[in-house]
Structures are given as structure tokens and as C-alpha cells.
Motif scaffolding. Structure first.
Motif, PDB file in Angstrom:
ATOM      1  N   SER A  10       0.857  -1.108  -0.042  1.00 34.39           N
ATOM      2  CA  SER A  10      -0.058   0.093  -0.095  1.00 34.39           C
ATOM      3  C   SER A  10       1.036   1.400   0.172  1.00 34.39           C
ATOM      4  N   PHE A  11       0.470   2.200  -0.676  1.00 38.97           N
ATOM      5  CA  PHE A  11       1.213   3.460  -0.656  1.00 38.97           C
ATOM      6  C   PHE A  11       0.295   4.656  -0.770  1.00 38.97           C
ATOM      7  N   LEU A  12       0.912   5.775  -0.466  1.00 34.86           N
ATOM      8  CA  LEU A  12       0.463   7.233  -0.453  1.00 34.86           C
ATOM      9  C   LEU A  12       0.915   7.783  -1.700  1.00 34.86           C
ATOM     10  N   ILE A  13       0.347   8.481  -2.729  1.00 34.20           N
ATOM     11  CA  ILE A  13       0.841   9.080  -3.809  1.00 34.20           C
ATOM     12  C   ILE A  13       1.324  10.354  -3.228  1.00 34.20           C
ATOM     13  N   THR A  14       2.460  10.644  -3.685  1.00 38.27           N
ATOM     14  CA  THR A  14       2.940  12.046  -3.433  1.00 38.27           C
ATOM     15  C   THR A  14       3.348  12.979  -4.776  1.00 38.27           C
ATOM     16  N   GLY A  15       3.319  12.188  -5.804  1.00 39.28           N
ATOM     17  CA  GLY A  15       3.725  12.874  -7.146  1.00 39.28           C
ATOM     18  C   GLY A  15       3.095  12.176  -8.341  1.00 39.28           C
ATOM     19  N   ARG A  16       2.937  12.890  -9.233  1.00 36.41           N
ATOM     20  CA  ARG A  16       2.328  12.532 -10.589  1.00 36.41           C
ATOM     21  C   ARG A  16       2.874  11.297 -11.022  1.00 36.41           C
ATOM     22  N   THR A  17       2.287  10.528 -11.714  1.00 40.26           N
ATOM     23  CA  THR A  17       2.749   9.480 -12.575  1.00 40.26           C
ATOM     24  C   THR A  17       3.619   9.710 -13.881  1.00 40.26           C
ATOM     25  N   ALA A  18       4.646   9.184 -14.048  1.00 40.93           N
ATOM     26  CA  ALA A  18       5.453   9.706 -15.180  1.00 40.93           C
ATOM     27  C   ALA A  18       5.746   8.203 -16.005  1.00 40.93           C
ATOM     28  N   GLU A  19       5.744   8.205 -17.370  1.00 40.47           N
ATOM     29  CA  GLU A  19       6.274   6.986 -17.862  1.00 40.47           C
ATOM     30  C   GLU A  19       7.840   7.179 -18.387  1.00 40.47           C
ATOM     31  N   ILE A  20       8.740   6.338 -18.089  1.00 44.43           N
ATOM     32  CA  ILE A  20      10.041   6.303 -18.257  1.00 44.43           C
ATOM     33  C   ILE A  20      10.705   4.928 -18.671  1.00 44.43           C
ATOM     34  N   ASP A  21      11.303   4.770 -19.904  1.00 48.60           N
ATOM     35  CA  ASP A  21      11.838   3.849 -20.263  1.00 48.60           C
ATOM     36  C   ASP A  21      10.763   2.534 -20.169  1.00 48.60           C
ATOM     37  N   TYR A  22       9.625   2.817 -20.707  1.00 55.38           N
ATOM     38  CA  TYR A  22       8.582   1.663 -20.517  1.00 55.38           C
ATOM     39  C   TYR A  22       8.225   1.226 -18.947  1.00 55.38           C
ATOM     40  N   LYS A  23       8.248   2.164 -18.256  1.00 54.16           N
ATOM     41  CA  LYS A  23       7.871   1.850 -16.681  1.00 54.16           C
ATOM     42  C   LYS A  23       7.004   3.073 -16.455  1.00 54.16           C
ATOM     43  N   GLU A  24       5.962   2.663 -15.693  1.00 53.12           N
ATOM     44  CA  GLU A  24       5.011   3.648 -14.972  1.00 53.12           C
ATOM     45  C   GLU A  24       5.866   3.925 -13.680  1.00 53.12           C
ATOM     46  N   VAL A  25       6.290   5.149 -13.354  1.00 46.17           N
ATOM     47  CA  VAL A  25       7.092   5.547 -12.451  1.00 46.17           C
ATOM     48  C   VAL A  25       6.193   6.602 -11.484  1.00 46.17           C
ATOM     49  N   ILE A  26       6.094   6.348 -10.036  1.00 46.75           N
ATOM     50  CA  ILE A  26       5.295   7.096  -9.161  1.00 46.75           C
ATOM     51  C   ILE A  26       6.168   7.580  -7.960  1.00 46.75           C
ATOM     52  N   THR A  27       5.984   8.727  -7.432  1.00 51.41           N
ATOM     53  CA  THR A  27       6.630   9.067  -6.397  1.00 51.41           C
ATOM     54  C   THR A  27       5.493   8.772  -5.140  1.00 51.41           C
ATOM     55  N   THR A  28       5.938   8.220  -4.131  1.00 50.10           N
ATOM     56  CA  THR A  28       5.001   7.536  -2.938  1.00 50.10           C
ATOM     57  C   THR A  28       5.730   8.158  -1.576  1.00 50.10           C
ATOM     58  N   ASN A  29       5.019   7.872  -0.694  1.00 52.10           N
ATOM     59  CA  ASN A  29       5.423   8.096   0.846  1.00 52.10           C
ATOM     60  C   ASN A  29       6.691   7.071   1.219  1.00 52.10           C
ATOM     61  N   GLN A  30       6.861   6.423   0.261  1.00 51.41           N
ATOM     62  CA  GLN A  30       7.973   5.037   0.430  1.00 51.41           C
ATOM     63  C   GLN A  30       9.238   5.112  -0.403  1.00 51.41           C
ATOM     64  N   GLY A  31       9.052   6.507  -1.097  1.00 46.49           N
ATOM     65  CA  GLY A  31      10.083   6.587  -2.316  1.00 46.49           C
ATOM     66  C   GLY A  31       9.438   6.323  -3.566  1.00 46.49           C
ATOM     67  N   THR A  32      10.228   6.092  -4.551  1.00 44.14           N
ATOM     68  CA  THR A  32       9.863   5.831  -5.937  1.00 44.14           C
ATOM     69  C   THR A  32       9.451   4.564  -6.074  1.00 44.14           C
ATOM     70  N   VAL A  33       8.378   4.311  -6.838  1.00 50.47           N
ATOM     71  CA  VAL A  33       7.673   3.061  -7.261  1.00 50.47           C
ATOM     72  C   VAL A  33       7.714   2.954  -8.645  1.00 50.47           C
ATOM     73  N   SER A  34       8.068   1.956  -9.220  1.00 48.19           N
ATOM     74  CA  SER A  34       8.059   1.679 -10.658  1.00 48.19           C
ATOM     75  C   SER A  34       7.397   0.417 -10.992  1.00 48.19           C
ATOM     76  N   PHE A  35       6.457   0.440 -12.070  1.00 54.32           N
ATOM     77  CA  PHE A  35       6.032  -0.750 -12.512  1.00 54.32           C
ATOM     78  C   PHE A  35       6.354  -1.048 -14.018  1.00 54.32           C
ATOM     79  N   ASP A  36       6.751  -2.341 -14.299  1.00 57.07           N
ATOM     80  CA  ASP A  36       7.258  -2.639 -15.757  1.00 57.07           C
ATOM     81  C   ASP A  36       5.928  -2.839 -16.704  1.00 57.07           C
ATOM     82  N   MET A  37       5.975  -2.142 -17.696  1.00 60.40           N
ATOM     83  CA  MET A  37       4.802  -2.110 -18.352  1.00 60.40           C
ATOM     84  C   MET A  37       4.672  -3.467 -19.225  1.00 60.40           C
ATOM     85  N   HIS A  38       5.651  -4.079 -19.274  1.00 56.90           N
ATOM     86  CA  HIS A  38       5.516  -5.504 -20.016  1.00 56.90           C
ATOM     87  C   HIS A  38       4.671  -6.396 -19.065  1.00 56.90           C
ATOM     88  N   SER A  39       4.442  -6.085 -17.910  1.00 59.75           N
ATOM     89  CA  SER A  39       3.755  -6.826 -17.025  1.00 59.75           C
ATOM     90  C   SER A  39       2.352  -6.465 -16.349  1.00 59.75           C
TER      91      SER A  39
END
Length: 253
Positions: free
Chosen positions: A172-201
């Protein structure tokens, strides 16, 4: 008035209506955390449908851009699959009788969100994308929610999407920044630091859910495998996840 301007205005209006509907359902879904009533199950399904409709509106508003990514045949097949999933999800909604006369009753029927259709959609999108690069270094493990998080390594994910029961690692995460797409990853700033999701999955619907997260919103989901550490304060999800669900931030540990 210029016809092109009229058309552009109509497209903007349609996309705007889709975004408004999606935002409204997102707010309603937040109020349905841990609620298994007929009404809340219907809201969750409608929320998924709204995300697909928003995605469809946007790719049809810029068809040339979409065709550059997946080709003409891929674009047409993608539209057909999105329409098919919308129709499929409509069939998953509780019956008219239950929605109108027993909306507060418990709904025990398992809802299928069409993950098999997501696999076909992902095949089209991923067919035009480069292979993932393997990280060069292996950072030390970190702890997240009391659980050791694996360090980055080459992914050995399966070529199929596992059943929902296989998603055993909850985050679970608190969103602290807008989502950005970088190198085919969804990258989000959260209360626990940066979280990224591989868009292949991640599925198309999941990508749109992640893209439309708002600052201050809290989400929860489950992962097939633990996240991997990529440097300090960066958690990377390289394999499949369940659909992120909005939750009350007060419910986070």
C-alpha cells in the motif's frame, strides 16, 4: 467555424466526459474498501469499464500516434479487444434486480475482470516494444512493510498472467507525485520513495489506473513476487500485480 476545430472540440468534450466519469467512480470506489455489497461490486466493475472507455477515447482521438506504435492491424485488433472487454465486464455486473432492490446485500459471486483479455491486449502493445535491460548492479536488500524486498536481477517471469490467488505480496502506498512513463515503466513518487511498474507486466487497464492517480490518494494491490530494490528508496515491480484499488489512507499501517 473551421471543421477541424469543431471536430477537435467534440473529441475534447468526449474525452473530458470520460475523465469526469472515471474520476467520479474512483471516488466512489474509495468508499467501498472492504465492502462486498452488490452496490460496491458494481461500482468496482463500472470503474474498470470507465478506465477502458477513457483509454479507447484517447487512442481514437489520436489514431495516427497509436498506429505508429502497434501498426494498422494492431490498432484495429486493439480496439476490438477493448470493446470485447467492456462488453465482457458489463456482463459481470450484478443483475438489474440486485442493483435496484438488493444493493446493500452481500454479493458472494466471484467477479472475473477479464485478465485473459488483458493478455491479448498486452501481446499487441508489447510486440512493438524493446526488450527490458538487465540491471548492472545488485543493491542491498531493504525492508518494506516488515518484509525483506529482493534486490534487482534479471526477470524470469512466466509468459502467462497467473490466477489472482498467486498474488501473495500486499503493498500500500500514499501517492505524493504524478505518474510518469520512463523507459517503458510507470514511475510514481510515494510516501515510501519511488515506485516503478514494468509495463511489460501491467495490463492496459492497470496502466490507465496508474496514470490517473492523484496526489494524496492511497492505493493497495498485491504482487506475484516481492518488489525489487533498485538503489535507495526505489521499489521496482517487474512481474504481475493485481489491479490497484483506492483505499482510505487511514487504513494504511
Amino acid at each position: 467555424m473551421n471543421k477541424a476545430l469543431i471536430l477537435a472540440s467534440m473529441i475534447s468534450l468526449l474525452v473530458g466526459c470520460s475523465e469526469l466519469n472515471y474520476t467520479k467512480l474512483s471516488m466512489q470506489a474509495k468508499e467501498c474498501i472492504a465492502d462486498n455489497s452488490v452496490s460496491c461490486n458494481d461500482i468496482r466493475i463500472r470503474h474498470a469499464i470507465a478506465g477502458l472507455q477513457l483509454f479507447r477515447d484517447r487512442i481514437t482521438a489520436e489514431p495516427d500516434k497509436a498506429k505508429q506504435e502497434v501498426g494498422e492491424a494492431g490498432y484495429q485488433e486493439l480496439l476490438q479487444l477493448v470493446d470485447h472487454k467492456i462488453e465482457y465486464l458489463e456482463q459481470q455486473r450484478p443483475s438489474f434486480y440486485l442493483r435496484w432492490f438488493q444493493s446493500d446485500a452481500r454479493y458472494d459471486k466471484e467477479v472475473d475482470f477479464g485478465e485473459s483479455i488483458d493478455v491479448a491486449i498486452e501481446r499487441i502493445i508489447n510486440s512493438q516494444t524493446p526488450a527490458k535491460a538487465t540491471p548492472a548492479t545488485t543493491p542491498s536488500p531493504i525492508i518494506q512493510d516488515g518484509e525483506t524486498v529482493q534486490t534487482a536481477s534479471a526477470s524470469s517471469e512466466p509468459a502467462y498472467r497467473p490466477a489472482s490467488a498467486d498474488y501473495k505480496h500486499e503493498y500500500s502506498f500514499l501517492i505524493t507525485g504524478r505518474t510518469a512513463e520512463i523507459d517503458y515503466k510507470e514511475v510514481i513518487t510515494t510516501n515510501q520513495g519511488t515506485v516503478s511498474f514494468d509495463m511489460h507486466s501491467t495490463s492496459v487497464a492497470q496502466n490507465w489506473l496508474l496514470d490517473n492517480l492523484s496526489v494524496g490518494e492511497c492505493i493497495r494491490f498485491r504482487a506475484q513476487y516481492p518488489a525489487k530494490a533498485q538503489g535507495q528508496h526505489h521499489l521496482a515491480f517487474e512481474t504481475y500485480i493485481s489491479d490497484p484499488e483506492p483505499i482510505s489512507c487511514n487504513s494504511m499501517h
